[in-house]
Design an enzyme around this catalytic site. Structure first.
Site, PDB file in Angstrom:
ATOM      1  N   CYS A 115      53.544  51.632  80.599  1.00  0.00           N
ATOM      2  CA  CYS A 115      52.171  51.729  81.114  1.00  0.00           C
ATOM      3  C   CYS A 115      51.364  50.443  80.905  1.00  0.00           C
ATOM      4  CB  CYS A 115      51.443  52.909  80.486  1.00  0.00           C
ATOM      5  SG  CYS A 115      52.273  54.469  80.772  1.00  0.00           S
ATOM      6  N   HIS A 252      43.865  51.496  81.021  1.00  0.00           N
ATOM      7  CA  HIS A 252      44.954  52.292  81.580  1.00  0.00           C
ATOM      8  C   HIS A 252      44.452  53.710  81.854  1.00  0.00           C
ATOM      9  CE1 HIS A 252      48.666  54.236  82.283  1.00  0.00           C
ATOM     10  NE2 HIS A 252      48.832  54.736  81.069  1.00  0.00           N
ATOM     11  N   ASN A 282      48.303  59.763  85.681  1.00  0.00           N
ATOM     12  CA  ASN A 282      48.848  58.566  85.041  1.00  0.00           C
ATOM     13  C   ASN A 282      49.965  57.998  85.922  1.00  0.00           C
ATOM     14  OD1 ASN A 282      50.038  56.647  83.456  1.00  0.00           O
ATOM     15  ND2 ASN A 282      50.170  57.927  81.617  1.00  0.00           N
TER      16      ASN A 282
HETATM   17  N1  ACO Z   1      49.007  73.744  80.259  1.00  0.00           N
HETATM   18  C1  ACO Z   1      48.608  74.667  79.412  1.00  0.00           C
HETATM   19  N2  ACO Z   1      48.870  74.616  78.087  1.00  0.00           N
HETATM   20  C2  ACO Z   1      49.538  73.536  77.635  1.00  0.00           C
HETATM   21  C3  ACO Z   1      49.995  72.532  78.497  1.00  0.00           C
HETATM   22  C4  ACO Z   1      49.710  72.664  79.861  1.00  0.00           C
HETATM   23  N3  ACO Z   1      50.077  71.738  80.768  1.00  0.00           N
HETATM   24  N4  ACO Z   1      50.635  71.609  77.756  1.00  0.00           N
HETATM   25  C5  ACO Z   1      50.597  72.012  76.498  1.00  0.00           C
HETATM   26  N5  ACO Z   1      49.933  73.193  76.415  1.00  0.00           N
HETATM   27  C6  ACO Z   1      49.662  73.989  75.251  1.00  0.00           C
HETATM   28  C7  ACO Z   1      50.550  73.669  74.093  1.00  0.00           C
HETATM   29  O1  ACO Z   1      51.782  74.342  74.199  1.00  0.00           O
HETATM   30  C8  ACO Z   1      49.732  74.150  72.929  1.00  0.00           C
HETATM   31  O2  ACO Z   1      49.860  75.518  72.814  1.00  0.00           O
HETATM   32  P1  ACO Z   1      49.960  76.210  71.358  1.00  0.00           P
HETATM   33  O3  ACO Z   1      48.664  75.881  70.695  1.00  0.00           O
HETATM   34  O4  ACO Z   1      50.131  77.644  71.690  1.00  0.00           O
HETATM   35  O5  ACO Z   1      51.131  75.579  70.699  1.00  0.00           O
HETATM   36  C9  ACO Z   1      48.293  73.859  73.371  1.00  0.00           C
HETATM   37  O6  ACO Z   1      48.344  73.705  74.804  1.00  0.00           O
HETATM   38  C10 ACO Z   1      47.733  72.610  72.771  1.00  0.00           C
HETATM   39  O7  ACO Z   1      48.695  71.576  72.933  1.00  0.00           O
HETATM   40  P2  ACO Z   1      48.438  70.156  72.365  1.00  0.00           P
HETATM   41  O8  ACO Z   1      49.639  69.308  72.590  1.00  0.00           O
HETATM   42  O9  ACO Z   1      47.883  70.266  70.978  1.00  0.00           O
HETATM   43  O10 ACO Z   1      47.276  69.671  73.328  1.00  0.00           O
HETATM   44  P3  ACO Z   1      46.416  68.384  73.210  1.00  0.00           P
HETATM   45  O11 ACO Z   1      45.005  68.731  73.082  1.00  0.00           O
HETATM   46  O12 ACO Z   1      46.993  67.400  72.243  1.00  0.00           O
HETATM   47  O13 ACO Z   1      46.610  67.769  74.665  1.00  0.00           O
HETATM   48  C11 ACO Z   1      47.851  66.084  75.822  1.00  0.00           C
HETATM   49  C12 ACO Z   1      47.899  67.424  75.121  1.00  0.00           C
HETATM   50  C13 ACO Z   1      46.921  66.191  77.014  1.00  0.00           C
HETATM   51  C14 ACO Z   1      49.236  65.687  76.285  1.00  0.00           C
HETATM   52  C15 ACO Z   1      47.298  65.048  74.836  1.00  0.00           C
HETATM   53  O14 ACO Z   1      48.010  65.088  73.628  1.00  0.00           O
HETATM   54  C16 ACO Z   1      47.359  63.674  75.387  1.00  0.00           C
HETATM   55  O15 ACO Z   1      46.633  63.337  76.298  1.00  0.00           O
HETATM   56  N6  ACO Z   1      48.160  62.807  74.787  1.00  0.00           N
HETATM   57  C17 ACO Z   1      48.301  61.462  75.267  1.00  0.00           C
HETATM   58  C18 ACO Z   1      49.419  61.476  76.179  1.00  0.00           C
HETATM   59  C19 ACO Z   1      49.257  60.540  77.313  1.00  0.00           C
HETATM   60  O16 ACO Z   1      48.215  60.284  77.859  1.00  0.00           O
HETATM   61  N7  ACO Z   1      50.381  60.040  77.684  1.00  0.00           N
HETATM   62  C20 ACO Z   1      50.452  59.221  78.785  1.00  0.00           C
HETATM   63  C21 ACO Z   1      51.572  58.343  78.663  1.00  0.00           C
HETATM   64  S1  ACO Z   1      51.317  57.265  77.450  1.00  0.00           S
HETATM   65  C22 ACO Z   1      50.325  56.220  77.953  1.00  0.00           C
HETATM   66  O17 ACO Z   1      50.161  56.045  79.100  1.00  0.00           O
HETATM   67  C23 ACO Z   1      49.658  55.547  76.925  1.00  0.00           C
END
Ligand code: ACO
Length: 325
Positions: A115, A252, A282
């Site tokens: 990225c 990004h 993304n």
């Molecule tokens: N829909 C519904 N529920 C979901 C989904 C979904 N798509 N995905 C996960 N969940 C659930 C999980 O299973 C979890 O359930 P549980 O509590 O019963 O176990 C709950 O939602 C919370 O999950 P978390 O992983 O704690 O959610 P979080 O608030 O951390 O958000 C996310 C997840 C959006 C992926 C976040 O961690 C994030 O944005 N991380 C950065 C990742 C990113 O942007 N990556 C891009 C590539 S890297 C880069 O470009 C830098």
């Protein structure tokens, strides 16, 4: 002292025609529009058509950028393509785009920093141009992440999309002042200890497969907000400029919460932040030039503006580029 500086002549973008909304995704996996919007800000993403490859998206973005710059493809003597989803293992996507544009001179190569790829590519092209070895560069970020997504994994498939963006840079004489146009400074970092947190579980040498994207979302989030601001601070320190001097912050486009929290941490006013993640999700290396193309086309980014690019990606890699537009 007179020197060469890389001046932005134009930017361009391309998104595949087909869109995939959050509601449509909710039919594929257990998710909802409300969850995706609240956690990421993403509303829809674009998906390349069957047979539509990364180089095709990159070529379209390149043509858009060339038109925006008002120059011909033949005027380009350097092409740097940032991608993690090349058409083929080799030859490079850059040479595919070079051929598609009908360019038979100069040099074209790929660069892989996930990225952060576009910021790494700007930094690389800028060093070529500043050295005097090349005159005009096409810097492209192009991706088809839909091809490496595990469409049964709701924790990743909701986040990514396909697209491409491009920038034309030209070497121009400069006295070196921060008020003169061009790339003022770039700062790149990487730390390979973080491989497991964001990776693809396949590759020609390791598995002889393409593999799927795997991510520890919380860890990536923590790193993106906690660590990455150092390269932006380095850019301010190198130039003596401050967040108040900035006209636009173009990070990004991974997640709206990461964008807002990074800007806040850096003391950059929310109204100076460009966010287009709701439109395309993304798109990895394509996300920064896509955001630049949108904000340039709608008149926000204007000639003379001070623009900070910032990105973070798998590796981890991260970087910044401060540009007087
Ligand atoms: N829909 C519904 N529920 C979901 C989904 C979904 N798509 N995905 C996960 N969940 C659930 C999980 O299973 C979890 O359930 P549980 O509590 O019963 O176990 C709950 O939602 C919370 O999950 P978390 O992983 O704690 O959610 P979080 O608030 O951390 O958000 C996310 C997840 C959006 C992926 C976040 O961690 C994030 O944005 N991380 C950065 C990742 C990113 O942007 N990556 C891009 C590539 S890297 C880069 O470009 C830098």
């Amino acid at each position: 002292m007179p020197q060469l500086r890389s001046v932005v002549l134009g930017v361009g973008a391309y998104l595949p025609q087909k869109t995939l909304t959050n509601d449509e995704l909710a039919k594929l996996v257990d998710t909802s529009d409300a969850w995706i919007v609240q956690r990421t800000g993403i509303k829809e993403r674009h998906i390349a058509a069957e047979g539509e490859t990364t180089s095709m998206l990159g070529e379209m973005a390149a043509r858009d950028a060339l038109a925006n710059a008002g120059i011909a493809a033949d005027d380009i003597d350097l092409i740097v393509v940032a991608t993690s989803t090349p058409d083929w293992t080799f030859p490079s996507t850059a040479t595919q785009i070079q051929a598609a544009l009908g360019i038979t001179h100069g040099v074209a190569f790929d660069l892989q920093a996930v990225c952060s790829g576009f910021v790494f590519a700007v930094a690389t092209a800028e060093k070529f141009l500043r050295s005097g070895s090349h005159k005009r560069a096409l810097v492209i970020g192009a991706e088809t992440f839909s091809r490496i997504i595990d469409w049964t994994d709701r924790t990743t498939c909701v986040l990514f999309g396909d697209g491409a963006g491009a920038m034309v840079l030209e070497a121009q004489p400069s006295q070196g002042g921060a008020d003169e146009r061009g790339v003022l400074t770039t700062h790149l970092r990487s730390d390979g200890r973080h491989r497991a947190k964001l990776h693809v579980d396949g590759g020609p040498s390791a598995t002889q497969t393409v593999g799927h994207l795997r991510m520890e979302g919380k860890e990536v989030f923590r790193f993106a907000v906690g660590q990455v601001t150092d390269v932006v601070k380095d850019a301010f320190a190198a130039t003596g400029l401050t967040p108040e001097d900035l006209d636009w912050f173009v990070p990004h486009q991974a997640n709206r919460r990461i964008i807002d929290m990074s800007a806040q941490k850096l003391g950059i006013a929310p109204e100076k932040t460009i966010a287009t993640v709701h439109l395309h999700g993304n798109t990895s290396a394509a996300s920064v030039p896509l955001a630049l193309a949108v904000a340039s086309a709608d008149g926000r980014i204007k000639r003379g503006d001070l623009v900070m690019l910032e990105a973070v990606g798998g590796g981890f890699t991260w970087g910044s580029a401060l540009i007087r537009w």
